[in-house]
Design an enzyme around this catalytic site. Structure first.
Site, PDB file in Angstrom:
ATOM      1  N   ASP A  40       0.875  -1.169   0.000  1.00 55.29           N
ATOM      2  CA  ASP A  40       0.000   0.000   0.000  1.00 55.29           C
ATOM      3  C   ASP A  40       0.911   1.217   0.000  1.00 55.29           C
ATOM      4  O   ASP A  40       1.561   1.516   1.008  1.00 55.29           O
ATOM      5  CB  ASP A  40      -0.900  -0.007   1.235  1.00 55.29           C
ATOM      6  CG  ASP A  40      -1.923   1.122   1.233  1.00 55.29           C
ATOM      7  OD1 ASP A  40      -1.731   2.095   0.471  1.00 55.29           O
ATOM      8  OD2 ASP A  40      -2.901   1.037   1.996  1.00 55.29           O
ATOM      9  N   PHE A  94     -11.988   9.284  -8.773  1.00 56.40           N
ATOM     10  CA  PHE A  94     -13.409   9.119  -9.023  1.00 56.40           C
ATOM     11  C   PHE A  94     -13.983  10.499  -9.313  1.00 56.40           C
ATOM     12  O   PHE A  94     -13.393  11.513  -8.957  1.00 56.40           O
ATOM     13  CB  PHE A  94     -14.135   8.466  -7.833  1.00 56.40           C
ATOM     14  CG  PHE A  94     -13.960   9.196  -6.531  1.00 56.40           C
ATOM     15  CD1 PHE A  94     -14.793  10.248  -6.183  1.00 56.40           C
ATOM     16  CD2 PHE A  94     -12.954   8.822  -5.649  1.00 56.40           C
ATOM     17  CE1 PHE A  94     -14.627  10.926  -4.984  1.00 56.40           C
ATOM     18  CE2 PHE A  94     -12.782   9.492  -4.448  1.00 56.40           C
ATOM     19  CZ  PHE A  94     -13.621  10.550  -4.110  1.00 56.40           C
ATOM     20  N   TYR A 134      -4.930  16.650 -17.441  1.00 58.92           N
ATOM     21  CA  TYR A 134      -5.510  17.694 -16.593  1.00 58.92           C
ATOM     22  C   TYR A 134      -4.665  18.003 -15.361  1.00 58.92           C
ATOM     23  O   TYR A 134      -5.015  18.886 -14.583  1.00 58.92           O
ATOM     24  CB  TYR A 134      -6.960  17.381 -16.211  1.00 58.92           C
ATOM     25  CG  TYR A 134      -7.201  16.108 -15.432  1.00 58.92           C
ATOM     26  CD1 TYR A 134      -6.819  15.997 -14.098  1.00 58.92           C
ATOM     27  CD2 TYR A 134      -7.860  15.028 -16.015  1.00 58.92           C
ATOM     28  CE1 TYR A 134      -7.064  14.839 -13.380  1.00 58.92           C
ATOM     29  CE2 TYR A 134      -8.108  13.869 -15.305  1.00 58.92           C
ATOM     30  CZ  TYR A 134      -7.715  13.782 -13.986  1.00 58.92           C
ATOM     31  OH  TYR A 134      -7.962  12.638 -13.273  1.00 58.92           O
TER      32      TYR A 134
END
Length: 335
Positions: free
Chosen positions: A117, A149, A199
């Site tokens: 992780d 998301f 972006y």
């Protein structure tokens, strides 16, 4: 040709995805507008084969975060097929093991899987120690772990913001700094590559945590390119445009509504492919690119330049409409 008394030029602002296209030219009650299909994609067919010669990475060690699926899996597959000993890392060990076994069987080169992780600096430190133990110091480091998301920014909780920035910015920093320190101690160089997005440079609503974090990754990469070149390390970035992978599209276009809109604003007329990105990544990490350092490479089929230009939507005007417009302009010359 008989011309109307007046022609109204209504170059308004871009409408949100899914809404009707705006009117460019009003010709009385008739709208001068041309719908365009992405027929130009026939000129830009993707090549699926490896760009670099066989064994380009023979004797090299590659470490790829987020290597179990999507872009990471694609890059790992290509690097392994070109001779690299690959080590992939992510949180889901079952996915990692399946990918490692599949690629090892496909390429004949062993792929190692390490659960990690990247948000946890202690776990990153242990992962790097295991990486060095099983494969040696990496020659190639690809930061591909990501989270994203879509959401109106006012709906984001502090935890939602932290989740994305911890994976994208902090995770990339933890991996890069830990491996970099070990390479400096061992007096070894490496090529680092981070996968961001277009972006990260332009900014974008509805993905603000991701845009902010990836912009930070780009700043870090360029900064380390300047500082750690003396240690034999290179740092580059790829900014992909839309590439259809199951993971990304399930979160960013869950209904499939926006795919046609995406293609409509890409001059090459199609989405990118994982194989194309893998070829670019392999080149940037190879000795063929040893003088490329601190670069940010756009990989978007021309999407950014199209959406950035104020008048680029005039591409939808037909030849006949241009004839009308040109005649009107000539009539008003000097008025």
């Amino acid at each position: 040709m008989k011309l109307p008394a007046r022609v109204f030029f209504t170059l308004g602002s871009r409408l949100p995805c899914g809404l009707a296209p705006r009117r460019f030219f009003s010709y009385g009650t008739k709208i001068l507008y041309q719908n365009t299909e992405a027929l130009q994609s026939k000129f830009f067919s993707p090549l699926q084969k490896a760009m670099l010669p066989p064994n380009s990475f023979q004797g090299k060690v590659a470490f790829i975060t987020g290597g179990g699926t999507g872009l990471g899996k694609g890059m790992t597959t290509l690097l392994s097929s070109l001779g690299a000993q690959c080590v992939i890392a992510s949180r889901k060990m079952d996915v990692l093991k399946a990918t490692a076994e599949q690629i090892s069987s496909q390429t004949g080169n062993k792929v190692h899987a390490i659960q990690c992780d990247v948000r946890d600096p202690d776990m990153v430190q242990n992962t790097v120690s295991e990486l060095i133990k099983v494969a040696g110091h990496p020659n190639i480091v690809i930061n591909n772990a990501a989270g994203n998301f879509i959401s109106p920014t006012e709906r984001l909780s502090p935890n939602a913001w932290k989740t994305i920035t911890d994976i994208v910015l902090n995770g990339t920093a933890f991996v890069t700094l830990e491996i970099g320190k070990q390479l400096i101690k061992a007096q070894k160089g490496a090529a680092f590559l981070s996968i961001t997005t277009i972006y990260a440079e332009t900014g974008s609503g509805f993905v603000v945590p991701s845009a902010s974090a990836k912009a930070g990754v780009e700043a870090m990469s360029k900064s380390l390119a300047a500082e750690w070149g003396k240690y034999g390390m290179r740092f580059n970035v790829i900014q992909p445009g839309p590439i259809k992978t199951k993971g990304a599209f399930s979160r960013l276009d869950p209904t499939g509504t926006f795919e046609k809109e995406m293609i409509g604003r890409i001059p090459c007329g199609r989405l990118g492919t994982v194989e194309e990105l893998a070829n670019l990544a392999a080149f940037l990490c190879s000795d063929y690119a040893s003088w490329i350092n601190g670069a940010v490479i756009k990989f978007d089929g021309g999407e950014e330049v199209l959406i950035s230009g104020e008048f680029n939507d005039l591409r939808k005007v037909t030849k006949e409409q241009w004839d009308t417009i040109e005649e009107l302009i000539r009539k008003t010359k000097g008025s």
